[in-house]
Motif scaffolding. Structure first.
Motif, PDB file in Angstrom:
ATOM      1  N   UNK A  72     -23.293 -65.098 -58.906  1.00 47.55           N
ATOM      2  CA  UNK A  72     -24.258 -65.401 -59.981  1.00 47.55           C
ATOM      3  C   UNK A  72     -24.353 -66.880 -60.332  1.00 47.55           C
ATOM      4  N   UNK A  73     -23.860 -67.753 -59.415  1.00 44.18           N
ATOM      5  CA  UNK A  73     -23.839 -69.173 -59.786  1.00 44.18           C
ATOM      6  C   UNK A  73     -24.759 -70.029 -58.923  1.00 44.18           C
ATOM      7  N   UNK A  74     -25.588 -69.370 -58.126  1.00 49.84           N
ATOM      8  CA  UNK A  74     -26.435 -70.112 -57.175  1.00 49.84           C
ATOM      9  C   UNK A  74     -27.340 -71.094 -57.918  1.00 49.84           C
ATOM     10  N   UNK A  75     -28.068 -70.612 -58.928  1.00 51.74           N
ATOM     11  CA  UNK A  75     -29.021 -71.477 -59.622  1.00 51.74           C
ATOM     12  C   UNK A  75     -28.332 -72.583 -60.411  1.00 51.74           C
ATOM     13  N   UNK A  76     -27.300 -72.196 -61.162  1.00 54.06           N
ATOM     14  CA  UNK A  76     -26.663 -73.225 -62.010  1.00 54.06           C
ATOM     15  C   UNK A  76     -25.992 -74.320 -61.185  1.00 54.06           C
ATOM     16  N   UNK A  77     -25.658 -74.005 -59.933  1.00 51.53           N
ATOM     17  CA  UNK A  77     -24.987 -75.037 -59.127  1.00 51.53           C
ATOM     18  C   UNK A  77     -25.978 -75.976 -58.423  1.00 51.53           C
ATOM     19  N   UNK A  78     -27.273 -75.715 -58.565  1.00 54.33           N
ATOM     20  CA  UNK A  78     -28.255 -76.626 -57.960  1.00 54.33           C
ATOM     21  C   UNK A  78     -28.053 -78.049 -58.484  1.00 54.33           C
ATOM     22  N   UNK A  79     -27.758 -78.161 -59.797  1.00 55.26           N
ATOM     23  CA  UNK A  79     -27.561 -79.489 -60.384  1.00 55.26           C
ATOM     24  C   UNK A  79     -26.322 -80.203 -59.855  1.00 55.26           C
ATOM     25  N   UNK A  80     -25.363 -79.421 -59.377  1.00 54.94           N
ATOM     26  CA  UNK A  80     -24.160 -80.054 -58.830  1.00 54.94           C
ATOM     27  C   UNK A  80     -24.560 -80.934 -57.650  1.00 54.94           C
ATOM     28  N   UNK A  81     -25.532 -80.435 -56.884  1.00 62.37           N
ATOM     29  CA  UNK A  81     -25.994 -81.227 -55.730  1.00 62.37           C
ATOM     30  C   UNK A  81     -26.776 -82.442 -56.217  1.00 62.37           C
ATOM     31  N   UNK A  82     -27.659 -82.215 -57.192  1.00 56.28           N
ATOM     32  CA  UNK A  82     -28.462 -83.323 -57.720  1.00 56.28           C
ATOM     33  C   UNK A  82     -27.551 -84.421 -58.263  1.00 56.28           C
ATOM     34  N   UNK A  83     -26.501 -84.026 -58.998  1.00 56.27           N
ATOM     35  CA  UNK A  83     -25.607 -85.020 -59.605  1.00 56.27           C
ATOM     36  C   UNK A  83     -24.456 -85.419 -58.679  1.00 56.27           C
ATOM     37  N   UNK A  84     -24.456 -84.822 -57.483  1.00 56.67           N
ATOM     38  CA  UNK A  84     -23.407 -85.148 -56.528  1.00 56.67           C
ATOM     39  C   UNK A  84     -21.999 -84.830 -57.048  1.00 56.67           C
ATOM     40  N   UNK A  85     -21.856 -83.668 -57.671  1.00 60.06           N
ATOM     41  CA  UNK A  85     -20.541 -83.259 -58.188  1.00 60.06           C
ATOM     42  C   UNK A  85     -19.901 -82.281 -57.193  1.00 60.06           C
ATOM     43  N   UNK A  86     -18.779 -82.648 -56.580  1.00 61.68           N
ATOM     44  CA  UNK A  86     -18.129 -81.705 -55.666  1.00 61.68           C
ATOM     45  C   UNK A  86     -17.579 -80.503 -56.433  1.00 61.68           C
ATOM     46  N   UNK A  87     -17.778 -79.321 -55.857  1.00 62.70           N
ATOM     47  CA  UNK A  87     -17.322 -78.095 -56.513  1.00 62.70           C
ATOM     48  C   UNK A  87     -16.172 -77.485 -55.715  1.00 62.70           C
ATOM     49  N   UNK A  88     -15.100 -77.115 -56.418  1.00 54.45           N
ATOM     50  CA  UNK A  88     -13.991 -76.398 -55.788  1.00 54.45           C
ATOM     51  C   UNK A  88     -13.928 -75.001 -56.416  1.00 54.45           C
ATOM     52  N   UNK A  89     -13.932 -73.969 -55.583  1.00 45.38           N
ATOM     53  CA  UNK A  89     -13.789 -72.598 -56.089  1.00 45.38           C
ATOM     54  C   UNK A  89     -12.299 -72.302 -56.173  1.00 45.38           C
ATOM     55  N   UNK A  90     -11.872 -71.802 -57.322  1.00 46.96           N
ATOM     56  CA  UNK A  90     -10.448 -71.544 -57.562  1.00 46.96           C
ATOM     57  C   UNK A  90     -10.219 -70.037 -57.561  1.00 46.96           C
ATOM     58  N   UNK A  91      -9.369 -69.566 -56.688  1.00 45.75           N
ATOM     59  CA  UNK A  91      -8.966 -68.157 -56.561  1.00 45.75           C
ATOM     60  C   UNK A  91     -10.096 -67.247 -56.061  1.00 45.75           C
ATOM     61  N   UNK A  92     -11.304 -67.395 -56.614  1.00 48.13           N
ATOM     62  CA  UNK A  92     -12.424 -66.557 -56.172  1.00 48.13           C
ATOM     63  C   UNK A  92     -13.488 -67.424 -55.505  1.00 48.13           C
TER      64      UNK A  92
END
Ligand code: BGC
Length: 337
Positions: free
Chosen positions: A97-117
């Motif tokens: 359920x995080x596909x849309x909200x993570x679009x901005x991570x790319x725009x802002x160039x924020x690396x995302x790490x998934x923890x445990x899941x």
């Protein structure tokens, strides 16, 4: 001449300050990490506290968000991204359920790490830090197999299955691995599931909320085990094992062979008291230490330490992962915990 000298010195000072980043917002921001975790179970609270402590000790500025629902988590991730952290660590309530909200991570160039899941269906995810989820399911099944002597024809034993919340990808991995390994024994009758509820949907405990397991185990006990013994229960984590055992004891039934997961302090206590058979401990400090190393590398722009580049296809890409080794804890080694 004096004035020229003064101007040159001032210019040099400004230039040096800019180079070293002294007093600039950029430098203060260069170690900002956002943590967006669920607050739904004690194990997540322990993980969040451990991560926050280690990051703060290492000089990071940490923005911690904790959420009870998918919607709340989506909003918190959106808010945290607005602050453009240098890295964001997410424990997803709903893996998909995080596909849309993570679009901005790319725009802002924020690396995302998934923890445990793992986080599914997005290319915004950079890395995954977890325990080896296949190994967890395998360890649960192997423990049952050995304790019941199934390889040498042990049984028949009555078994009932519980699984984690359907929105969490891990819950499916654990359950499918156990089921795949125990299926031959269900087929040949060494294991008997009297309720017939052997599929994920019937076994799933909504949102991993342990209280949601209570009505089902009560129902199973009255409907299928009034004159029969329930020998084995697959409990997907320690909290759920606790509720199942509570109901079994209230019903005056013998304690079954029962699994767990996480290494909750209460589970260790139940193992010591001979109630819970075993748990698979996921030491929060072990995963946290790995995750912090990953964060540091990501913030410094270097390749983090990873040990798996093939298992976790999130539907869009193979996510490079570091998978920690979980540990079986039963009455033979619980004194070490
Ligand atoms: C984790 C388990 C945890 C469960 C409930 C799963 O994704 O892997 O360790 O018990 O969620 O929070």
């Amino acid at each position: 001449m004096k004035q020229v000298k003064f101007l040159i010195i001032t210019a040099l000072l400004i230039f040096t300050a800019a180079l070293t980043g002294c007093g600039s917002a950029d430098n203060a921001d260069s170690k900002k990490v956002a943590i967006c975790f669920p607050n739904t179970t004690p194990s997540w609270q322990r993980n969040s506290a451990a991560l926050q402590d280690q990051l703060s000790a290492d000089g990071f500025t940490v923005d911690v968000k904790s959420s009870a629902t998918v919607e709340e988590q989506q909003q918190q991730i959106k808010d945290a991204l607005q602050a453009k952290p240098n890295c964001m660590v997410i424990g997803a309530i709903d893996s998909a359920a995080l596909v849309d909200v993570l679009e901005n991570a790319k725009t802002y160039n924020v690396p995302i790490i998934a923890f445990d899941r793992i986080i599914l269906n997005t290319d915004a995810l950079s890395y995954y830090a977890s325990f080896d989820n296949d190994a967890i399911g395998e360890a649960q099944a192997l423990y049952f197999e050995a304790a019941l002597n199934l390889r040498n024809g042990g049984g028949p034993y009555n078994i009932e299955f519980f699984a984690g919340g359907a929105a969490d990808n891990n819950a499916h991995i654990f359950f499918n691995t156990v089921k795949e390994m125990l299926n031959p024994y269900l087929k040949n009758g060494q294991l008997v599931c009297r309720s017939g509820q052997t599929d994920f949907n019937s076994a799933s405990v909504k949102d991993w909320q342990s209280e949601n397991a209570r009505p089902r185990i009560r129902e199973l006990l009255t409907q299928y085990y009034s004159g029969e013994t329930l020998h084995v229960v697959l409990a997907p984590n320690d909290e759920i094992a606790g509720v199942i055992l509570d109901e079994i004891q209230k019903a005056g039934k013998p304690v079954p062979l029962i699994s767990g997961l996480d290494g909750d302090p209460k589970a260790f206590e139940r193992i010591r008291n001979g109630q819970q058979t075993f748990t698979i401990a996921k030491d929060p400090d072990v995963l946290t230490a790995k995750c912090v190393r990953m964060i540091k590398a990501v913030v410094e722009g270097v390749q983090p330490d990873i040990n798996d580049v093939k298992t976790y296809n999130n539907g869009v890409k193979i996510v490079p992962a570091y998978l920690c080794t979980p540990q079986i804890v039963d009455k033979t080694n619980v004194q070490n915990f």
